[in-house]
Design a protein around this motif. Structure first.
Motif, mmCIF file in Angstrom:
data_model
loop_
_atom_site.group_PDB
_atom_site.id
_atom_site.type_symbol
_atom_site.label_atom_id
_atom_site.label_comp_id
_atom_site.label_asym_id
_atom_site.label_seq_id
_atom_site.Cartn_x
_atom_site.Cartn_y
_atom_site.Cartn_z
ATOM 1 N N LYS A 54 0.965 -1.175 -0.403
ATOM 2 C CA LYS A 54 -0.399 0.160 0.107
ATOM 3 C C LYS A 54 1.224 0.943 -0.424
ATOM 4 N N VAL A 55 2.459 1.158 -0.230
ATOM 5 C CA VAL A 55 3.077 2.425 0.331
ATOM 6 C C VAL A 55 3.332 2.512 -1.000
ATOM 7 N N ASP A 56 2.989 4.252 -0.907
ATOM 8 C CA ASP A 56 3.261 4.150 -2.990
ATOM 9 C C ASP A 56 4.043 4.728 -3.612
ATOM 10 N N ALA A 57 5.703 4.883 -2.587
ATOM 11 C CA ALA A 57 7.217 5.654 -3.105
ATOM 12 C C ALA A 57 7.795 5.212 -2.299
ATOM 13 N N ILE A 58 8.801 5.042 -2.803
ATOM 14 C CA ILE A 58 10.437 5.096 -1.942
ATOM 15 C C ILE A 58 11.490 6.729 -2.572
ATOM 16 N N VAL A 59 11.244 7.505 -1.056
ATOM 17 C CA VAL A 59 12.159 8.538 -1.667
ATOM 18 C C VAL A 59 13.757 7.889 -1.079
ATOM 19 N N LEU A 60 15.122 7.884 -2.131
ATOM 20 C CA LEU A 60 16.113 7.113 -1.071
ATOM 21 C C LEU A 60 17.179 8.471 -1.198
ATOM 22 N N THR A 61 17.993 8.558 -0.258
ATOM 23 C CA THR A 61 18.433 9.663 0.081
ATOM 24 C C THR A 61 19.906 8.891 -0.528
ATOM 25 N N HIS A 62 20.573 7.802 -0.165
ATOM 26 C CA HIS A 62 21.784 7.767 -1.052
ATOM 27 C C HIS A 62 21.982 6.646 -0.755
ATOM 28 N N THR A 63 23.050 5.699 -1.242
ATOM 29 C CA THR A 63 23.089 4.550 -1.221
ATOM 30 C C THR A 63 24.049 3.704 -0.605
ATOM 31 N N HIS A 64 24.231 3.742 0.755
ATOM 32 C CA HIS A 64 24.813 3.089 2.089
ATOM 33 C C HIS A 64 23.496 2.094 2.261
ATOM 34 N N LEU A 65 24.132 1.147 3.007
ATOM 35 C CA LEU A 65 23.189 -0.007 2.584
ATOM 36 C C LEU A 65 22.168 0.240 4.539
ATOM 37 N N ASP A 66 22.570 1.132 5.260
ATOM 38 C CA ASP A 66 21.525 1.661 6.166
ATOM 39 C C ASP A 66 20.194 2.157 5.697
ATOM 40 N N HIS A 67 20.316 3.310 4.395
ATOM 41 C CA HIS A 67 20.039 3.576 3.697
ATOM 42 C C HIS A 67 18.650 3.141 2.967
ATOM 43 N N ILE A 68 19.621 2.008 2.211
ATOM 44 C CA ILE A 68 18.209 1.224 1.443
ATOM 45 C C ILE A 68 18.429 -0.379 1.301
ATOM 46 N N GLY A 69 19.630 -0.569 2.127
ATOM 47 C CA GLY A 69 19.345 -2.606 2.269
ATOM 48 C C GLY A 69 18.074 -3.187 2.718
ATOM 49 N N ARG A 70 16.524 -2.220 3.501
ATOM 50 C CA ARG A 70 15.362 -2.927 3.252
ATOM 51 C C ARG A 70 14.423 -3.349 1.909
ATOM 52 N N VAL A 71 15.192 -2.564 0.473
ATOM 53 C CA VAL A 71 14.374 -1.884 -0.283
ATOM 54 C C VAL A 71 13.867 -3.630 -0.977
ATOM 55 N N PRO A 72 14.728 -4.325 -1.563
ATOM 56 C CA PRO A 72 14.691 -5.507 -1.802
ATOM 57 C C PRO A 72 14.230 -6.204 -1.047
ATOM 58 N N ARG A 73 14.011 -6.729 0.429
ATOM 59 C CA ARG A 73 12.205 -7.223 0.706
ATOM 60 C C ARG A 73 10.520 -6.660 0.928
ATOM 61 N N LEU A 74 11.525 -5.115 0.754
ATOM 62 C CA LEU A 74 9.918 -4.372 0.346
ATOM 63 C C LEU A 74 9.231 -5.316 -0.602
ATOM 64 N N VAL A 75 10.114 -5.088 -1.871
ATOM 65 C CA VAL A 75 9.364 -5.524 -3.196
ATOM 66 C C VAL A 75 9.327 -7.107 -3.035
ATOM 67 N N LYS A 76 9.983 -7.803 -2.284
ATOM 68 C CA LYS A 76 9.457 -9.109 -2.382
ATOM 69 C C LYS A 76 7.950 -9.159 -1.653
ATOM 70 N N GLN A 77 8.155 -8.403 0.125
ATOM 71 C CA GLN A 77 6.708 -8.757 0.340
ATOM 72 C C GLN A 77 5.862 -7.962 -0.038
ATOM 73 N N GLY A 78 5.931 -7.456 -1.369
ATOM 74 C CA GLY A 78 4.555 -6.767 -2.137
ATOM 75 C C GLY A 78 4.440 -4.892 -2.536
ATOM 76 N N PHE A 79 5.886 -4.170 -1.918
ATOM 77 C CA PHE A 79 6.162 -3.037 -2.849
ATOM 78 C C PHE A 79 5.528 -3.262 -4.196
ATOM 79 N N ARG A 80 5.125 -2.476 -4.670
ATOM 80 C CA ARG A 80 5.181 -2.006 -6.504
ATOM 81 C C ARG A 80 5.328 -1.005 -6.254
ATOM 82 N N GLY A 81 5.300 0.100 -5.823
ATOM 83 C CA GLY A 81 5.948 1.556 -6.550
ATOM 84 C C GLY A 81 7.600 2.156 -7.447
#
Ligand code: ZN
Length: 473
Positions: A54-81
């Protein structure tokens, strides 16, 4: 009323994730991994507090894993925005996430082989396929260009000066004809730093979410070039090899840039530099392809390409790496990991540490419990790959390369804010650092500042009446 929830990096430095909800819509700013102590890392496995689908979008600030590392898991859990980030962040995210997926597969395999897991079998948080699916959702947005997400949200990136592609995100929330602006600092870099540009000063805004990694510290004022020149001269006078453990993205490029500068200025005679890390080589290529994003283009320093300079040698394969074992000084080897917690640097330590002509140069923060910290603390012997290795090489610590602003620099960054925001939320720091920065912001600027707890959420009182809404197709 818009609502802002702190789902990570609250009273701790990792796991950045902020959720804004308004008008039945929701937006995540960053979705990073928790790192460090086990009870924090376990949070990576917890069910999210929201429905990813149900989340519309994700805005990332930068590439360090403590800022982007949960994105693949959210996609696995159904995020499609859409997942928004700057163009360099996308390029760097791909190599960092694939590397993280690879490391997790190895860790899970190790736990399963050794029977060290309660879960059978132990699984990685995400795999390479999850990363590929996440990468398909990425939409790049350059700095300074307003981006509409939907009728409710829009945002603009500003240079955060922390790492190639790193940005602050200024989000505008529109609800019931009113606009509320929330500035997420992301990680704010230093002023006059090596290679990275100065951060853009914070603009006026209704709410601020500010990092505080070094909120209670003052970085020492030492010339990085002078320190490095001294270490190189001393090591080479002994005929030694200088071993530099460095994170593949950011720190490795800074070290090559600094050494090139010393040679170009005639302060040190040219010497061979060996980059022994496939990821550092890929990351350096990405740095070179965005010359306008750094202070100096790594692709063209002194009229020649740094990566293809006569003195730079790239080592991708294990066989190429092993050739270095027999090499004599003067020479420099740059390899990862930066805290000596794994990777090819360990082989080089095994070969180089027992000899007093060599130097090991630490270039970044060393967490408690790492081999890097033990060496800095002066141990005379270390255990690597099940063998005892005597430490006779010189151990040095290069100061002043931190990627994060200190307390004073955060105040300088905040000097761009003219009228008081309704609230400043201080995040991304241990409790003492966050509390210290919050107190300083209240004292010196009179802004209401607080340190939110993990999971805490706040209603944001709406700001100015909005003009005519934007056209969203
Ligand atoms: Zn960062």
């Amino acid at each position: 009323m818009p609502r802002l929830a702190f789902l990570g990096a609250a009273q701790t430095v990792t796991g950045s994730q902020y959720l804004i909800e308004a008008g039945g819509r929701s937006l995540l700013v960053d979705s990073g991994m928790f790192q460090g102590e086990k009870q924090l890392r376990l949070r990576n496995w917890a069910e999210p507090e929201f429905s990813p689908a149900k989340v519309d979008a994700i805005v990332l600030t930068h590439t360090h894993l403590d800022h982007i590392g949960r994105v693949p898991r959210l996609v696995k859990q159904g995020f499609r925005g859409p997942v928004y980030c700057t163009p360099p962040t996308k390029d760097l995210a791909e190599i960092l996430l694939l590397d993280a997926a690879h490391l997790q597969k190895e860790d899970a395999g190790y736990l399963n082989r050794k029977g060290l897991t309660k879960h059978s079998p132990a699984l990685p948080l995400f795999d390479e396929e999850d990363v590929r699916e996440a990468m398909e959702l990425i939409r790049t947005v350059p700095l300074g260009r307003p981006q509409e997400v939907n009728h409710t949200f829009s945002f603009t990136y500003r240079d955060a000066g922390h790492l190639l592609g790193a940005a602050s995100a200024h989000v505008t929330v529109r609800e019931e004809g009113r606009e509320t602006r929330v500035l997420f600092s992301g990680d704010v870099g230093r002023f006059d730093a090596v290679l990275t540009k100065d951060p853009d000063l914070a603009p006026d805004t209704d709410y601020l979410v500010v990092e505080s990694t070094y909120g209670n510290r003052t970085h020492p004022e030492l010339s990085v070039l002078d320190q490095l020149e001294g270490v190189l001269r001393k090591t080479f006078a002994r005929g030694g090899v200088l071993l530099i453990p460095a994170f593949a993205v950011g720190r490795s490029q800074q070290m090559v840039y600094l050494m090139d500068q010393l040679v170009t200025e005639g302060r040190v005679r040219a010497f061979p530099i060996h980059i022994d890390s496939p990821m550092a080589i890929d990351a350096t290529r990405i740095y070179a392809s965005y010359p306008e994003s750094s202070k100096a283009g790594l692709g063209n320093i002194g009229g020649r390409s740094l990566l293809h300079g006569r003195w730079i040698h790239l080592h991708r394969t294990r066989a190429e790496s092993e050739v270095l074992n027999k090499m004599k000084g003067p020479a420099v080897i740059i390899s990862s990991s930066g805290m000596l917690s794994g990777g090819r640097i360990l082989h080089h330590c095994r070969v180089r540490l027992p000899h007093p002509e060599n130097t090991l140069l630490i270039t970044g923060y060393q967490a408690a419990g790492t081999l890097g910290r033990a060496l800095l603390d002066g141990v005379t012997s270390v255990r690597i790959h099940k063998g005892d290795v005597p430490v006779l090489a010189e151990i040095r610590d290069l100061k002043g390369l931190s990627g994060h602003a200190d307390g004073g620099e955060m105040m300088r960054w905040l000097s761009g804010v003219g009228s008081a925001p309704r609230a400043v939320f201080v995040t991304h720091g241990e409790v003492e650092a966050a509390e210290a920065l919050a107190a300083r912001i209240s004292r010196e600027r009179g802004f209401p500042a607080r340190v939110p707890a993990l999971g805490e959420a706040f209603d944001l009182s709406p700001g100015e009446a909005a003009g005519p809404g934007p056209e969203v197709l």
